[in-house]
Design a protein around this motif. Structure first.
Motif, PDB file in Angstrom:
ATOM      1  N   VAL A  25      23.583 -13.116  15.382  1.00 36.93           N
ATOM      2  CA  VAL A  25      23.109 -12.823  14.037  1.00 36.93           C
ATOM      3  C   VAL A  25      21.695 -12.277  14.149  1.00 36.93           C
ATOM      4  CG1 VAL A  25      22.566 -13.793  11.782  1.00 36.93           C
ATOM      5  CG2 VAL A  25      24.511 -14.674  13.079  1.00 36.93           C
ATOM      6  N   GLN A  26      21.473 -11.142  13.529  1.00 38.27           N
ATOM      7  CA  GLN A  26      20.152 -10.532  13.563  1.00 38.27           C
ATOM      8  C   GLN A  26      19.451 -10.801  12.240  1.00 38.27           C
ATOM      9  OE1 GLN A  26      20.202  -6.335  14.222  1.00 38.27           O
ATOM     10  NE2 GLN A  26      17.999  -6.154  14.256  1.00 38.27           N
ATOM     11  N   HIS A  27      18.245 -11.318  12.327  1.00 37.15           N
ATOM     12  CA  HIS A  27      17.453 -11.609  11.136  1.00 37.15           C
ATOM     13  C   HIS A  27      16.326 -10.594  11.036  1.00 37.15           C
ATOM     14  CE1 HIS A  27      19.374 -15.439  10.318  1.00 37.15           C
ATOM     15  NE2 HIS A  27      19.342 -15.671  11.612  1.00 37.15           N
ATOM     16  N   ASN A  28      16.224  -9.952   9.896  1.00 33.32           N
ATOM     17  CA  ASN A  28      15.137  -9.008   9.659  1.00 33.32           C
ATOM     18  C   ASN A  28      14.048  -9.708   8.867  1.00 33.32           C
ATOM     19  OD1 ASN A  28      16.535  -6.951  10.904  1.00 33.32           O
ATOM     20  ND2 ASN A  28      17.510  -6.290   9.017  1.00 33.32           N
ATOM     21  N   THR A  29      12.836  -9.575   9.322  1.00 31.99           N
ATOM     22  CA  THR A  29      11.702 -10.177   8.638  1.00 31.99           C
ATOM     23  C   THR A  29      10.798  -9.064   8.141  1.00 31.99           C
ATOM     24  OG1 THR A  29      11.815 -12.061  10.127  1.00 31.99           O
ATOM     25  CG2 THR A  29       9.782 -11.772   8.873  1.00 31.99           C
ATOM     26  N   GLU A  30      10.447  -9.139   6.879  1.00 29.71           N
ATOM     27  CA  GLU A  30       9.569  -8.132   6.293  1.00 29.71           C
ATOM     28  C   GLU A  30       8.217  -8.771   6.040  1.00 29.71           C
ATOM     29  OE1 GLU A  30       9.322  -5.502   2.236  1.00 29.71           O
ATOM     30  OE2 GLU A  30      11.273  -6.057   2.997  1.00 29.71           O
ATOM     31  N   VAL A  31       7.191  -8.142   6.562  1.00 24.35           N
ATOM     32  CA  VAL A  31       5.836  -8.636   6.387  1.00 24.35           C
ATOM     33  C   VAL A  31       5.134  -7.750   5.364  1.00 24.35           C
ATOM     34  CG1 VAL A  31       3.632  -9.078   7.511  1.00 24.35           C
ATOM     35  CG2 VAL A  31       5.768  -9.479   8.751  1.00 24.35           C
ATOM     36  N   VAL A  32       4.614  -8.377   4.337  1.00 24.18           N
ATOM     37  CA  VAL A  32       3.919  -7.639   3.289  1.00 24.18           C
ATOM     38  C   VAL A  32       2.466  -8.084   3.287  1.00 24.18           C
ATOM     39  CG1 VAL A  32       3.792  -7.185   0.814  1.00 24.18           C
ATOM     40  CG2 VAL A  32       6.016  -7.498   1.916  1.00 24.18           C
ATOM     41  N   ALA A  33       1.584  -7.125   3.452  1.00 22.14           N
ATOM     42  CA  ALA A  33       0.159  -7.453   3.422  1.00 22.14           C
ATOM     43  C   ALA A  33      -0.267  -7.607   1.965  1.00 22.14           C
ATOM     44  CB  ALA A  33      -0.651  -6.350   4.090  1.00 22.14           C
ATOM     45  N   GLN A  34      -0.849  -8.717   1.678  1.00 18.17           N
ATOM     46  CA  GLN A  34      -1.272  -8.978   0.310  1.00 18.17           C
ATOM     47  C   GLN A  34      -2.699  -8.470   0.126  1.00 18.17           C
ATOM     48  OE1 GLN A  34      -0.793 -13.010  -0.823  1.00 18.17           O
ATOM     49  NE2 GLN A  34      -1.109 -12.618  -2.966  1.00 18.17           N
ATOM     50  N   GLU A  35      -2.861  -7.645  -0.883  1.00 23.93           N
ATOM     51  CA  GLU A  35      -4.171  -7.073  -1.139  1.00 23.93           C
ATOM     52  C   GLU A  35      -5.028  -8.075  -1.894  1.00 23.93           C
ATOM     53  OE1 GLU A  35      -4.154  -3.038  -2.617  1.00 23.93           O
ATOM     54  OE2 GLU A  35      -2.030  -2.935  -2.131  1.00 23.93           O
ATOM     55  N   GLU A  36      -6.306  -8.032  -1.599  1.00 18.44           N
ATOM     56  CA  GLU A  36      -7.247  -8.917  -2.264  1.00 18.44           C
ATOM     57  C   GLU A  36      -7.797  -8.256  -3.515  1.00 18.44           C
ATOM     58  OE1 GLU A  36      -8.255 -12.099  -1.511  1.00 18.44           O
ATOM     59  OE2 GLU A  36      -6.674 -12.111  -0.004  1.00 18.44           O
ATOM     60  N   PHE A  37      -7.455  -8.777  -4.654  1.00 14.43           N
ATOM     61  CA  PHE A  37      -8.013  -8.312  -5.920  1.00 14.43           C
ATOM     62  C   PHE A  37      -9.004  -9.357  -6.402  1.00 14.43           C
ATOM     63  CE2 PHE A  37      -4.207  -5.704  -5.918  1.00 14.43           C
ATOM     64  CZ  PHE A  37      -4.638  -4.526  -6.493  1.00 14.43           C
ATOM     65  N   LYS A  38     -10.148  -8.896  -6.877  1.00 11.24           N
ATOM     66  CA  LYS A  38     -11.170  -9.783  -7.424  1.00 11.24           C
ATOM     67  C   LYS A  38     -11.234  -9.560  -8.923  1.00 11.24           C
ATOM     68  CE  LYS A  38     -13.816  -9.335  -3.214  1.00 11.24           C
ATOM     69  NZ  LYS A  38     -14.979  -8.732  -2.597  1.00 11.24           N
ATOM     70  N   GLU A  39     -11.302 -10.644  -9.670  1.00  9.02           N
ATOM     71  CA  GLU A  39     -11.352 -10.527 -11.121  1.00  9.02           C
ATOM     72  C   GLU A  39     -12.694  -9.954 -11.562  1.00  9.02           C
ATOM     73  OE1 GLU A  39     -10.333 -13.094 -15.133  1.00  9.02           O
ATOM     74  OE2 GLU A  39     -10.259 -14.075 -13.193  1.00  9.02           O
ATOM     75  N   ILE A  40     -12.624  -9.050 -12.519  1.00  9.61           N
ATOM     76  CA  ILE A  40     -13.831  -8.450 -13.081  1.00  9.61           C
ATOM     77  C   ILE A  40     -13.773  -8.580 -14.606  1.00  9.61           C
ATOM     78  CG2 ILE A  40     -14.164  -6.802 -11.199  1.00  9.61           C
ATOM     79  CD1 ILE A  40     -12.994  -4.636 -13.082  1.00  9.61           C
ATOM     80  N   GLU A  41     -14.906  -8.339 -15.233  1.00 15.21           N
ATOM     81  CA  GLU A  41     -14.946  -8.353 -16.691  1.00 15.21           C
ATOM     82  C   GLU A  41     -14.249  -7.104 -17.213  1.00 15.21           C
ATOM     83  OE1 GLU A  41     -18.852  -8.872 -18.285  1.00 15.21           O
ATOM     84  OE2 GLU A  41     -19.369 -10.342 -16.751  1.00 15.21           O
ATOM     85  N   ILE A  42     -13.549  -7.241 -18.308  1.00 11.10           N
ATOM     86  CA  ILE A  42     -12.830  -6.116 -18.893  1.00 11.10           C
ATOM     87  C   ILE A  42     -13.789  -4.995 -19.270  1.00 11.10           C
ATOM     88  CG2 ILE A  42     -11.329  -5.435 -20.808  1.00 11.10           C
ATOM     89  CD1 ILE A  42     -10.217  -8.343 -20.697  1.00 11.10           C
ATOM     90  N   SER A  43     -14.989  -5.351 -19.653  1.00  3.87           N
ATOM     91  CA  SER A  43     -15.980  -4.334 -20.032  1.00  3.87           C
ATOM     92  C   SER A  43     -16.410  -3.468 -18.846  1.00  3.87           C
ATOM     93  CB  SER A  43     -17.204  -5.001 -20.655  1.00  3.87           C
ATOM     94  OG  SER A  43     -17.812  -5.873 -19.717  1.00  3.87           O
ATOM     95  N   LYS A  44     -16.148  -3.921 -17.613  1.00  2.00           N
ATOM     96  CA  LYS A  44     -16.534  -3.164 -16.427  1.00  2.00           C
ATOM     97  C   LYS A  44     -15.435  -2.227 -15.935  1.00  2.00           C
ATOM     98  CE  LYS A  44     -20.070  -6.274 -14.903  1.00  2.00           C
ATOM     99  NZ  LYS A  44     -20.782  -6.865 -13.803  1.00  2.00           N
ATOM    100  N   LEU A  45     -14.318  -2.150 -16.681  1.00  2.00           N
ATOM    101  CA  LEU A  45     -13.256  -1.210 -16.318  1.00  2.00           C
ATOM    102  C   LEU A  45     -13.741   0.216 -16.537  1.00  2.00           C
ATOM    103  CD1 LEU A  45     -10.004  -2.703 -17.883  1.00  2.00           C
ATOM    104  CD2 LEU A  45     -10.452  -2.319 -15.465  1.00  2.00           C
ATOM    105  N   PRO A  46     -13.335   1.143 -15.659  1.00  2.00           N
ATOM    106  CA  PRO A  46     -13.670   2.543 -15.904  1.00  2.00           C
ATOM    107  C   PRO A  46     -13.044   3.003 -17.232  1.00  2.00           C
ATOM    108  CG  PRO A  46     -12.865   2.253 -13.664  1.00  2.00           C
ATOM    109  CD  PRO A  46     -12.650   0.960 -14.380  1.00  2.00           C
ATOM    110  N   THR A  47     -13.717   3.883 -17.904  1.00  2.00           N
ATOM    111  CA  THR A  47     -13.248   4.393 -19.193  1.00  2.00           C
ATOM    112  C   THR A  47     -11.857   5.007 -19.065  1.00  2.00           C
ATOM    113  OG1 THR A  47     -15.543   4.855 -19.770  1.00  2.00           O
ATOM    114  CG2 THR A  47     -13.862   5.892 -21.127  1.00  2.00           C
ATOM    115  N   ALA A  48     -11.613   5.712 -17.964  1.00  2.00           N
ATOM    116  CA  ALA A  48     -10.312   6.365 -17.766  1.00  2.00           C
ATOM    117  C   ALA A  48      -9.176   5.348 -17.729  1.00  2.00           C
ATOM    118  CB  ALA A  48     -10.334   7.182 -16.480  1.00  2.00           C
TER     119      ALA A  48
END
Length: 97
Positions: A25-48
């Motif tokens: 039996v062959q088992h496939n393992t998928e590795v997903v790199a989790q990106e680091e997101f840091k919370e910011i204030e909504i007012s600091k979002l780019p206008t676009a």
């Protein structure tokens, strides 16, 4: 009659040897790199990004905003008691994740 029983026993014994063959039996393992997101204030979002939300999701409210090192934004929006997570780049283009 003895020969028939003996032959039958030999045949059945030979079949059990094939039944004991291991199954690979062959088992496939998928590795997903989790990106680091840091919370910011909504007012600091780019206008676009804020404008893209209002254009494509009219009436939605941005509940939380996050940013990563690539300047990609993760947004949690809500509208009519439904929540959704969106991803956008700094120009307000939607990213599929």
């Amino acid at each position: 009659m003895k020969k028939v029983v003996l032959t039958l026993a030999i045949v059945l014994g030979g079949l059990t040897a094939f039944a004991a063959t291991p199954v690979l039996v062959q088992h496939n393992t998928e590795v997903v790199a989790q990106e680091e997101f840091k919370e910011i204030e909504i007012s600091k979002l780019p206008t676009a990004v804020a404008e893209a939300v209002q254009k494509d999701f009219a009436g939605a409210k941005i509940e939380k905003a996050y940013v990563n090192d690539k300047e990609e934004y993760k947004l949690e929006i809500s509208k009519d008691d439904a929540t959704k997570t969106l991803y956008a780049d700094k120009e307000g283009n939607w990213i599929k994740k």
